[in-house]
Design an enzyme around this catalytic site. Structure first.
Site, mmCIF file in Angstrom:
data_model
loop_
_atom_site.group_PDB
_atom_site.id
_atom_site.type_symbol
_atom_site.label_atom_id
_atom_site.label_comp_id
_atom_site.label_asym_id
_atom_site.label_seq_id
_atom_site.Cartn_x
_atom_site.Cartn_y
_atom_site.Cartn_z
ATOM 1 N N GLY A 31 1.006 -1.276 -0.084
ATOM 2 C CA GLY A 31 0.049 -0.033 0.173
ATOM 3 C C GLY A 31 0.640 1.255 -0.107
ATOM 4 C CG PHE A 32 3.687 1.787 -1.552
ATOM 5 C CD1 PHE A 32 4.926 2.420 -0.670
ATOM 6 C CD2 PHE A 32 3.654 0.656 -1.813
ATOM 7 C CE1 PHE A 32 5.803 1.422 -0.091
ATOM 8 C CE2 PHE A 32 4.369 -0.307 -1.030
ATOM 9 C CZ PHE A 32 5.614 -0.023 -0.363
ATOM 10 C CD GLN A 51 0.502 -11.398 -2.188
ATOM 11 O OE1 GLN A 51 1.491 -11.978 -1.806
ATOM 12 N NE2 GLN A 51 -0.068 -10.508 -1.428
ATOM 13 C CG HIS A 91 -3.460 -4.482 1.972
ATOM 14 N ND1 HIS A 91 -2.837 -3.388 2.258
ATOM 15 C CD2 HIS A 91 -4.110 -4.435 0.837
ATOM 16 C CE1 HIS A 91 -2.947 -2.529 1.180
ATOM 17 N NE2 HIS A 91 -3.844 -3.117 0.293
ATOM 18 C CG ASP A 106 -1.839 -25.546 -4.693
ATOM 19 O OD1 ASP A 106 -0.984 -26.083 -4.077
ATOM 20 O OD2 ASP A 106 -2.081 -25.893 -5.809
ATOM 21 C CG HIS A 149 -11.380 -2.169 -3.020
ATOM 22 N ND1 HIS A 149 -11.813 -1.705 -1.823
ATOM 23 C CD2 HIS A 149 -10.204 -1.751 -3.246
ATOM 24 C CE1 HIS A 149 -10.797 -1.001 -1.248
ATOM 25 N NE2 HIS A 149 -9.521 -0.974 -2.054
#
Length: 252
Positions: A105-106, A158, A161, A154, A198
């Site tokens: 998150g940036f 990834q 957050h 599995d 989202h």
């Protein structure tokens, strides 16, 4: 000060337990394991037991009862890293998994500088969850990242957050779930499925391998394609594309 280790616990030679850790009843801490500060290990938990030279690294996490770390590779030096997380009962976490690290998150500020957004919440893993090798589950920023009971994940997955995954889901290898996505119960994701940030996916949705979810899926059923659509529509698209390509080729 010394760590709080219950008299019934076993800490093998070569294990390191931080003075701020709490080790509960009948816990076994295997050789090569590092238990960091602010860790609470619940009753009958086994961490890296009987596996060498693999090590498991735990920091700033809370483990619930009877969570067993299954580390099966005897020739690699991969770690299991748990931080800022809680793990339920009867879970299995394989080599190289990382749970509770900061999410991606940036933002760019008014001066054009790239700044990191605060990542201060947790990852919560339910009961009877299995997490494959080299899977990453990021901690939350505005809500906790949640993995529901009986979900199976599995290798090489990834999970970003703030993601919330329901109960009894099946997530195959190389799936990527972007931040703040929400999955219902009994969702099945085939290999290399990608889910954008989202979006929400209803319970009992199944996605074919290599599908891309770009918007909410509100009805249960089978979906596939890039972007994902109901499976029969995706099959028609594939056939029509093949026919169009053949006709175009024949005209040449």
């Amino acid at each position: 000060r010394a760590a709080s280790v219950d008299p019934t616990a076993v800490v093998e030679a070569g294990a390191v337990v931080h003075s701020g850790a709490v080790i509960g009843k009948e816990v076994v801490v295997g050789s090569g394991t590092v238990v960091g500060p602010s860790v609470s290990v619940g009753q009958s938990t086994r961490i890296g037991y009987g596996v060498s030279p693999v090590s498991s690294v735990l920091k700033q996490s809370k483990l619930c009862l009877v969570m067993e770390m299954i580390l099966v590779s005897l020739c690699s030096r991969y770690n299991v890293v748990l931080s800022n997380c809680s793990v339920g009962e009867f879970c299995t976490i394989h080599n190289g998994a990382c749970i509770g690290q900061d999410g991606f998150g940036f933002f760019v500020d008014q001066d054009g500088q790239v700044k990191k957004k605060p990542q201060e919440l947790y990852a919560r893993i339910g009961d009877n969850v299995e997490i494959g090798a080299n899977t990453c589950i990021d901690r939350g920023s505005w809500r906790d990242t949640m993995i529901g009971d009986d979900t199976k994940i599995d290798n090489l997955v990834q999970i970003g957050h703030n993601v919330v995954i329901g109960n009894c889901c099946m997530i195959c290898g190389q799936v990527g779930i972007a931040g703040s996505a929400t999955l219902g119960d009994y969702v099945v994701l085939g290999g290399r499925v990608a889910i954008r940030d989202h979006v929400s996916i209803a319970s009992k949705v199944r996605l074919a391998a290599n599908s891309l979810v770009t918007k909410d899926i509100q009805e249960p059923g089978d979906y596939g394609g890039f972007p994902a659509v109901p499976i029969n529509e995706w099959r028609r698209q594939t056939v029509n594309l093949r026919l169009f390509s053949k006709e175009h080729h024949d005209r040449r």
